[in-house]
Design an enzyme around this catalytic site. Structure first.
Site, PDB file in Angstrom:
ATOM      1  N   ARG A  18       4.140   6.838   2.855  1.00  0.00           N
ATOM      2  CA  ARG A  18       3.274   7.955   3.225  1.00  0.00           C
ATOM      3  C   ARG A  18       2.544   7.636   4.525  1.00  0.00           C
ATOM      4  O   ARG A  18       2.241   6.467   4.785  1.00  0.00           O
ATOM      5  CB  ARG A  18       2.202   8.197   2.149  1.00  0.00           C
ATOM      6  CG  ARG A  18       2.690   8.409   0.734  1.00  0.00           C
ATOM      7  CD  ARG A  18       1.494   8.661  -0.213  1.00  0.00           C
ATOM      8  NE  ARG A  18       0.415   7.674  -0.047  1.00  0.00           N
ATOM      9  CZ  ARG A  18       0.398   6.468  -0.610  1.00  0.00           C
ATOM     10  NH1 ARG A  18       1.396   6.077  -1.373  1.00  0.00           N
ATOM     11  NH2 ARG A  18      -0.630   5.656  -0.420  1.00  0.00           N
ATOM     12  N   ARG A  55      -6.589  -3.203   7.695  1.00  0.00           N
ATOM     13  CA  ARG A  55      -6.597  -4.640   7.465  1.00  0.00           C
ATOM     14  C   ARG A  55      -5.199  -5.228   7.668  1.00  0.00           C
ATOM     15  O   ARG A  55      -4.209  -4.624   7.250  1.00  0.00           O
ATOM     16  CB  ARG A  55      -7.050  -4.899   6.024  1.00  0.00           C
ATOM     17  CG  ARG A  55      -7.897  -6.101   5.817  1.00  0.00           C
ATOM     18  CD  ARG A  55      -8.842  -5.847   4.636  1.00  0.00           C
ATOM     19  NE  ARG A  55      -8.130  -5.324   3.465  1.00  0.00           N
ATOM     20  CZ  ARG A  55      -7.507  -6.104   2.563  1.00  0.00           C
ATOM     21  NH1 ARG A  55      -7.516  -7.402   2.672  1.00  0.00           N
ATOM     22  NH2 ARG A  55      -6.891  -5.547   1.537  1.00  0.00           N
ATOM     23  N   CYS A  82       2.098   3.054   9.390  1.00  0.00           N
ATOM     24  CA  CYS A  82       1.052   3.086  10.401  1.00  0.00           C
ATOM     25  C   CYS A  82       1.630   2.996  11.803  1.00  0.00           C
ATOM     26  O   CYS A  82       2.753   2.569  12.013  1.00  0.00           O
ATOM     27  CB  CYS A  82       0.122   1.868  10.228  1.00  0.00           C
ATOM     28  SG  CYS A  82      -0.949   1.974   8.808  1.00  0.00           S
ATOM     29  N   CYS A 136      -4.690   6.211  10.845  1.00  0.00           N
ATOM     30  CA  CYS A 136      -4.131   6.287  12.206  1.00  0.00           C
ATOM     31  C   CYS A 136      -3.215   7.500  12.383  1.00  0.00           C
ATOM     32  O   CYS A 136      -2.687   7.710  13.474  1.00  0.00           O
ATOM     33  CB  CYS A 136      -3.396   4.997  12.551  1.00  0.00           C
ATOM     34  SG  CYS A 136      -1.950   4.690  11.518  1.00  0.00           S
ATOM     35  N   CYS A 164      -3.043   0.689  14.499  1.00  0.00           N
ATOM     36  CA  CYS A 164      -3.925   1.050  13.379  1.00  0.00           C
ATOM     37  C   CYS A 164      -4.949  -0.056  13.106  1.00  0.00           C
ATOM     38  O   CYS A 164      -4.645  -1.244  13.131  1.00  0.00           O
ATOM     39  CB  CYS A 164      -3.117   1.302  12.110  1.00  0.00           C
ATOM     40  SG  CYS A 164      -4.178   1.856  10.750  1.00  0.00           S
ATOM     41  N   CYS A 200      -0.385   6.937   6.986  1.00  0.00           N
ATOM     42  CA  CYS A 200      -1.723   6.363   6.851  1.00  0.00           C
ATOM     43  C   CYS A 200      -2.757   7.428   7.207  1.00  0.00           C
ATOM     44  O   CYS A 200      -2.590   8.192   8.149  1.00  0.00           O
ATOM     45  CB  CYS A 200      -1.838   5.167   7.793  1.00  0.00           C
ATOM     46  SG  CYS A 200      -3.507   4.567   8.042  1.00  0.00           S
ATOM     47  N   THR A 221       0.816  -1.215   0.000  1.00  0.00           N
ATOM     48  CA  THR A 221       0.000   0.000   0.000  1.00  0.00           C
ATOM     49  C   THR A 221       0.847   1.262   0.000  1.00  0.00           C
ATOM     50  O   THR A 221       0.356   2.338  -0.309  1.00  0.00           O
ATOM     51  CB  THR A 221      -0.913   0.055   1.241  1.00  0.00           C
ATOM     52  OG1 THR A 221      -0.085   0.031   2.409  1.00  0.00           O
ATOM     53  CG2 THR A 221      -1.878  -1.112   1.268  1.00  0.00           C
TER      54      THR A 221
HETATM   55 ZN   LIG Z   1      -2.787   3.235   9.745  1.00  0.00          ZN
END
Ligand SMILES: [Zn+2]
Length: 360
Positions: free
Chosen positions: A74, A52, A45, A79, A49, A76, A41
């Site tokens: 980057r 998934r 995080c 969170c 978080c 998230c 992705t």
């Molecule tokens: Zn997150």
């Protein structure tokens, strides 16, 4: 509940296996210890978080957000690992609101407190209550009461104390005095019959902490090794009150007290209302103690001199020993004239550790 109250240090997440386990259980206690990124992705995080779960071989760990961003990830959007943790942001908003209430002559309206925090009055009220343990209105009332008590202890007349505390007429003060004290002054000091005191335990680097509160604020912070002994100490201090184990809504207060005990010299003063009880002399001593800056000490004789009663050295030591609010009323900052630590109600080792921490 004890797990929730325990303060974790980053030492618990030293290897990838421990970090992965923390991510799998979305452990909020791991937030701040490390971050993780997901290759598929491209985001990074916090451990807690709610995103998934990712496959192990797509996960990498980072010590800081700079590390994660340098590696091309980057933050998230869920969170917000690039912002202070939500609990910290909310605590800062509540602390700012407490300062605003304290600085106001008249209690500020809920709407203006919420506007200052940038959130809706409804949400603000709930957040304040959850974090501070009392409503903004109750916090203001407790604070005004503390100002009356401090002015009286400092030798002000009753009328002066009432005006100083922001009551614009003595009639209003007397109308609310009963609600503030809930009982006559002598009962108030001892814990009146049937008065309810809630308490819960937490853990800090100094051992177990017992935090107890009445409807007006924190009335005891006790330190020790053994929860049964702490509870017996609370019972001895409030012999007539009904002691009750607090529910989970009390955890926010305990967490704040634990954080304060861990960093008594930190920038966040304890933002909880204190329900300070004692004789007039004891309160005068405690006011002097609360004015000693973290990391500094005064001798028992110097405290007595500040009170204008240089012969009252033993009585000052007695007032220090009678203190029920460890660290919040910093009796650990009073030492013998020789500079020796002398005694401490909660053990000289803890006194030494507190002073060393404040001086660090
Ligand atoms: Zn997150």
């Amino acid at each position: 509940m004890l797990d929730v109250l325990t303060t974790h240090t980053s030492t618990g997440f030293r290897d990838d296996e421990a970090r992965l386990a923390a991510v799998r259980r979305r452990d909020a206690a791991a937030d701040g210890a490390f971050l993780y990124s997901v290759a598929t992705t491209g985001v990074y995080c916090r451990p807690s978080c709610a995103a998934r779960p990712a496959l192990r071989h797509n996960i990498a760990f980072h010590a800081t957000r700079q590390d994660a961003e340098r590696a091309g990830f980057r933050p998230c959007k869920r969170c917000h690992p690039d912002l202070p943790p939500r609990a910290e942001r909310e605590a800062a908003l509540v602390a700012a609101a407490c300062r605003m209430i304290e600085a106001s002559e008249e209690a500020p309206a809920l709407a203006s407190l919420a506007a200052e925090a940038g959130i809706s009055p409804h949400y603000f009220h709930r957040m304040f209550r959850r974090i501070a343990g009392v409503t903004p209105k109750a916090y203001g009332a407790a604070h005004r009461q503390a100002r009356v008590q401090a002015s009286l202890a400092a030798g002000a007349g009753v009328t002066e104390a009432i005006y100083h505390a922001g009551f614009n007429s003595s009639g209003r003060f007397y109308a609310t005095a009963d609600a503030m004290l809930g009982m006559t002054a002598s009962h108030y000091r001892e814990g009146g019959p049937g008065e309810m005191i809630q308490h819960a335990f937490g853990h800090c680097s100094l051992g177990s902490v017992l935090v107890a509160a009445t409807g007006r604020g924190v009335c005891a912070i006790l330190l020790g090794d053994d929860e049964a002994a702490l509870q017996a100490d609370l019972r001895a201090r409030f012999p007539k009150a009904a002691l009750r184990a607090a529910g989970p809504e009390f955890a926010g207060w305990v967490a704040q007290v634990v954080a304060f005990v861990e960093h008594p010299g930190g920038s966040d003063a304890l933002a909880l209302p204190l329900d300070i009880r004692g004789t007039v002399f004891q309160r005068r001593v405690w006011e002097v103690l609360r004015a000693i800056p973290p990391g500094e000490t005064l001798s028992y004789a110097a405290v007595a001199a500040k009170l204008g009663q240089p012969a009252a050295v033993r009585a000052v030591a007695g007032a220090c020993a009678a203190n029920s609010l460890a660290v919040a009323v910093p009796c650990h900052r009073v030492v013998a004239s020789t500079g020796a630590l002398a005694g401490y109600r909660w053990g000289v080792q803890r006194k030494r550790a507190l002073l060393a921490r404040e001086r660090a």
